[in-house]
Design a protein around this motif. Sequence first.
Motif, PDB file in Angstrom:
ATOM      1  N   GLY A 194       0.782  -1.223   0.000  1.00  0.00           N
ATOM      2  CA  GLY A 194       0.000   0.000   0.000  1.00  0.00           C
ATOM      3  C   GLY A 194       0.816   1.276   0.000  1.00  0.00           C
ATOM      4  O   GLY A 194       0.378   2.315   0.509  1.00  0.00           O
ATOM      5  N   ALA A 195       2.009   1.224  -0.571  1.00  0.00           N
ATOM      6  CA  ALA A 195       2.895   2.385  -0.560  1.00  0.00           C
ATOM      7  C   ALA A 195       2.546   3.371  -1.674  1.00  0.00           C
ATOM      8  O   ALA A 195       1.969   3.005  -2.699  1.00  0.00           O
ATOM      9  CB  ALA A 195       4.346   1.935  -0.718  1.00  0.00           C
ATOM     10  N   THR A 196       2.920   4.620  -1.457  1.00  0.00           N
ATOM     11  CA  THR A 196       2.901   5.626  -2.511  1.00  0.00           C
ATOM     12  C   THR A 196       4.172   5.432  -3.339  1.00  0.00           C
ATOM     13  O   THR A 196       5.256   5.277  -2.787  1.00  0.00           O
ATOM     14  CB  THR A 196       2.881   7.035  -1.907  1.00  0.00           C
ATOM     15  OG1 THR A 196       1.708   7.182  -1.100  1.00  0.00           O
ATOM     16  CG2 THR A 196       2.912   8.100  -2.988  1.00  0.00           C
ATOM     17  N   LEU A 197       4.038   5.415  -4.668  1.00  0.00           N
ATOM     18  CA  LEU A 197       5.172   5.130  -5.546  1.00  0.00           C
ATOM     19  C   LEU A 197       5.422   6.306  -6.480  1.00  0.00           C
ATOM     20  O   LEU A 197       4.516   6.763  -7.173  1.00  0.00           O
ATOM     21  CB  LEU A 197       4.894   3.864  -6.362  1.00  0.00           C
ATOM     22  CG  LEU A 197       5.890   3.505  -7.469  1.00  0.00           C
ATOM     23  CD1 LEU A 197       7.281   3.242  -6.898  1.00  0.00           C
ATOM     24  CD2 LEU A 197       5.397   2.286  -8.260  1.00  0.00           C
ATOM     25  N   VAL A 198       6.666   6.792  -6.475  1.00  0.00           N
ATOM     26  CA  VAL A 198       7.099   7.814  -7.434  1.00  0.00           C
ATOM     27  C   VAL A 198       8.275   7.231  -8.190  1.00  0.00           C
ATOM     28  O   VAL A 198       9.245   6.772  -7.576  1.00  0.00           O
ATOM     29  CB  VAL A 198       7.525   9.119  -6.732  1.00  0.00           C
ATOM     30  CG1 VAL A 198       7.942  10.161  -7.777  1.00  0.00           C
ATOM     31  CG2 VAL A 198       6.402   9.657  -5.849  1.00  0.00           C
ATOM     32  N   LEU A 199       8.186   7.228  -9.511  1.00  0.00           N
ATOM     33  CA  LEU A 199       9.271   6.636 -10.291  1.00  0.00           C
ATOM     34  C   LEU A 199       9.645   7.494 -11.482  1.00  0.00           C
ATOM     35  O   LEU A 199       8.810   8.139 -12.103  1.00  0.00           O
ATOM     36  CB  LEU A 199       8.921   5.214 -10.725  1.00  0.00           C
ATOM     37  CG  LEU A 199       7.713   4.982 -11.625  1.00  0.00           C
ATOM     38  CD1 LEU A 199       8.137   5.015 -13.088  1.00  0.00           C
ATOM     39  CD2 LEU A 199       7.064   3.653 -11.317  1.00  0.00           C
ATOM     40  N   VAL A 200      10.940   7.505 -11.752  1.00  0.00           N
ATOM     41  CA  VAL A 200      11.500   8.136 -12.943  1.00  0.00           C
ATOM     42  C   VAL A 200      11.652   7.062 -13.999  1.00  0.00           C
ATOM     43  O   VAL A 200      12.162   5.969 -13.717  1.00  0.00           O
ATOM     44  CB  VAL A 200      12.873   8.765 -12.640  1.00  0.00           C
ATOM     45  CG1 VAL A 200      13.582   9.173 -13.926  1.00  0.00           C
ATOM     46  CG2 VAL A 200      12.722   9.956 -11.713  1.00  0.00           C
ATOM     47  N   THR A 201      11.199   7.344 -15.211  1.00  0.00           N
ATOM     48  CA  THR A 201      11.317   6.325 -16.247  1.00  0.00           C
ATOM     49  C   THR A 201      11.382   6.939 -17.640  1.00  0.00           C
ATOM     50  O   THR A 201      10.856   8.029 -17.876  1.00  0.00           O
ATOM     51  CB  THR A 201      10.131   5.340 -16.182  1.00  0.00           C
ATOM     52  OG1 THR A 201      10.302   4.307 -17.147  1.00  0.00           O
ATOM     53  CG2 THR A 201       8.803   6.046 -16.433  1.00  0.00           C
ATOM     54  N   HIS A 202      12.057   6.230 -18.533  1.00  0.00           N
ATOM     55  CA  HIS A 202      12.002   6.544 -19.960  1.00  0.00           C
ATOM     56  C   HIS A 202      11.076   5.565 -20.679  1.00  0.00           C
ATOM     57  O   HIS A 202      10.881   5.666 -21.891  1.00  0.00           O
ATOM     58  CB  HIS A 202      13.402   6.448 -20.588  1.00  0.00           C
ATOM     59  CG  HIS A 202      14.253   7.655 -20.345  1.00  0.00           C
ATOM     60  ND1 HIS A 202      15.253   7.700 -19.400  1.00  0.00           N
ATOM     61  CD2 HIS A 202      14.238   8.885 -20.917  1.00  0.00           C
ATOM     62  CE1 HIS A 202      15.826   8.889 -19.417  1.00  0.00           C
ATOM     63  NE2 HIS A 202      15.230   9.633 -20.327  1.00  0.00           N
ATOM     64  N   SER A 203      10.553   4.597 -19.946  1.00  0.00           N
ATOM     65  CA  SER A 203       9.748   3.539 -20.551  1.00  0.00           C
ATOM     66  C   SER A 203       8.292   3.966 -20.695  1.00  0.00           C
ATOM     67  O   SER A 203       7.610   4.273 -19.713  1.00  0.00           O
ATOM     68  CB  SER A 203       9.831   2.271 -19.681  1.00  0.00           C
ATOM     69  OG  SER A 203       8.851   1.333 -20.063  1.00  0.00           O
ATOM     70  N   ASN A 204       7.807   3.980 -21.929  1.00  0.00           N
ATOM     71  CA  ASN A 204       6.401   4.294 -22.157  1.00  0.00           C
ATOM     72  C   ASN A 204       5.489   3.293 -21.452  1.00  0.00           C
ATOM     73  O   ASN A 204       4.466   3.657 -20.869  1.00  0.00           O
ATOM     74  CB  ASN A 204       6.098   4.285 -23.656  1.00  0.00           C
ATOM     75  CG  ASN A 204       6.745   5.435 -24.389  1.00  0.00           C
ATOM     76  OD1 ASN A 204       7.124   6.436 -23.788  1.00  0.00           O
ATOM     77  ND2 ASN A 204       6.905   5.302 -25.694  1.00  0.00           N
ATOM     78  N   ARG A 205       5.865   2.028 -21.507  1.00  0.00           N
ATOM     79  CA  ARG A 205       5.023   0.982 -20.912  1.00  0.00           C
ATOM     80  C   ARG A 205       4.937   1.148 -19.401  1.00  0.00           C
ATOM     81  O   ARG A 205       3.883   0.927 -18.795  1.00  0.00           O
ATOM     82  CB  ARG A 205       5.581  -0.398 -21.255  1.00  0.00           C
ATOM     83  CG  ARG A 205       5.502  -0.726 -22.744  1.00  0.00           C
ATOM     84  CD  ARG A 205       6.118  -2.071 -23.044  1.00  0.00           C
ATOM     85  NE  ARG A 205       5.354  -3.160 -22.450  1.00  0.00           N
ATOM     86  CZ  ARG A 205       5.747  -4.426 -22.463  1.00  0.00           C
ATOM     87  NH1 ARG A 205       6.907  -4.758 -23.013  1.00  0.00           N
ATOM     88  NH2 ARG A 205       5.000  -5.365 -21.923  1.00  0.00           N
ATOM     89  N   LEU A 206       6.032   1.542 -18.786  1.00  0.00           N
ATOM     90  CA  LEU A 206       6.016   1.757 -17.342  1.00  0.00           C
ATOM     91  C   LEU A 206       5.208   2.996 -16.992  1.00  0.00           C
ATOM     92  O   LEU A 206       4.429   2.993 -16.034  1.00  0.00           O
ATOM     93  CB  LEU A 206       7.457   1.880 -16.828  1.00  0.00           C
ATOM     94  CG  LEU A 206       7.692   1.861 -15.318  1.00  0.00           C
ATOM     95  CD1 LEU A 206       6.957   0.710 -14.657  1.00  0.00           C
ATOM     96  CD2 LEU A 206       9.179   1.774 -15.022  1.00  0.00           C
ATOM     97  N   ALA A 207       5.357   4.051 -17.766  1.00  0.00           N
ATOM     98  CA  ALA A 207       4.591   5.278 -17.515  1.00  0.00           C
ATOM     99  C   ALA A 207       3.094   5.030 -17.645  1.00  0.00           C
ATOM    100  O   ALA A 207       2.294   5.585 -16.886  1.00  0.00           O
ATOM    101  CB  ALA A 207       5.032   6.375 -18.482  1.00  0.00           C
ATOM    102  N   GLU A 208       2.710   4.185 -18.585  1.00  0.00           N
ATOM    103  CA  GLU A 208       1.294   3.906 -18.810  1.00  0.00           C
ATOM    104  C   GLU A 208       0.638   3.226 -17.611  1.00  0.00           C
ATOM    105  O   GLU A 208      -0.580   3.283 -17.444  1.00  0.00           O
ATOM    106  CB  GLU A 208       1.128   3.029 -20.054  1.00  0.00           C
ATOM    107  CG  GLU A 208       1.354   3.778 -21.359  1.00  0.00           C
ATOM    108  CD  GLU A 208       1.405   2.851 -22.561  1.00  0.00           C
ATOM    109  OE1 GLU A 208       1.407   1.611 -22.351  1.00  0.00           O
ATOM    110  OE2 GLU A 208       1.442   3.355 -23.686  1.00  0.00           O
ATOM    111  N   ARG A 209       1.434   2.588 -16.776  1.00  0.00           N
ATOM    112  CA  ARG A 209       0.885   1.886 -15.622  1.00  0.00           C
ATOM    113  C   ARG A 209       0.707   2.808 -14.411  1.00  0.00           C
ATOM    114  O   ARG A 209       0.150   2.396 -13.395  1.00  0.00           O
ATOM    115  CB  ARG A 209       1.796   0.712 -15.242  1.00  0.00           C
ATOM    116  CG  ARG A 209       1.854  -0.353 -16.324  1.00  0.00           C
ATOM    117  CD  ARG A 209       2.781  -1.492 -15.977  1.00  0.00           C
ATOM    118  NE  ARG A 209       2.322  -2.273 -14.847  1.00  0.00           N
ATOM    119  CZ  ARG A 209       2.853  -3.451 -14.490  1.00  0.00           C
ATOM    120  NH1 ARG A 209       3.853  -3.960 -15.194  1.00  0.00           N
ATOM    121  NH2 ARG A 209       2.386  -4.101 -13.444  1.00  0.00           N
TER     122      ARG A 209
END
Length: 232
Positions: A194-209
């Motif tokens: 149940g954590a809050t998640l902040v992520l840096v990404t160049h991946s479109n597929r990851l951003a879409e999630r």
Amino acid sequence: MPDPVIALDDVTLSLRGNAGPVEILHGISMEVARGETLGLIGPSGSGKSSLLMVMGGLEGASTGRVSVLGQDFTGMDEDRMARFRRDHMGVVFQSFNLIPTMTALENVATPLELAGHKDAFARAEAELERVNLGHRAGHYPSQMSGGEQQRVALARASAPRPQILLADEPTGNLDGSTGQAIMDLLFGLRDEHGATLVLVTHSNRLAERCDRVVRLTDGRVDPAGLRARAAE
């Protein structure tokens, strides 16, 4: 947004370079809600990783206010900041940052021991099982693949049950199939704890999630990049 977990108010970041100060972030104001998954996207050099580091107290804002779980980071000394991060945050880096002289089990257990958990090794072992690495608990980082090392890093970050998970390009050094497996594990751990998640990404597929995506351009939030369920 009621009771944001992370709140930034007109935050700037300036770092000293060989030719003088380098302006990294310019007037960033944003909030992250409890339980939200926020993706930070943008071109290389746009300030994504720097913004994540400011959120985690790994870089101090030059001006402005950073508040996390109701605690103002302004003026907080390094020791207090480290304790706060230990107790409330898990951080996953692209480069894994495992201790090479420690086994996978020891890498996961050590932060738990430092936090005073008496069941540190049992909890670390259970977390390695969750990321399907129980059979590698006694192996050192040099004996593991990149994907395995990143799974150890995920186990280490999630074992203390942090309220906030920060991930900086968690799939950046991995091939496509391994990166997909790490993505699934990351979101699975978020859902489980149940954590809050902040992520840096160049991946479109990851951003879409992600629940929401913020695009940075030249150290500023791009208003056109504030959107939900969208790829870069």
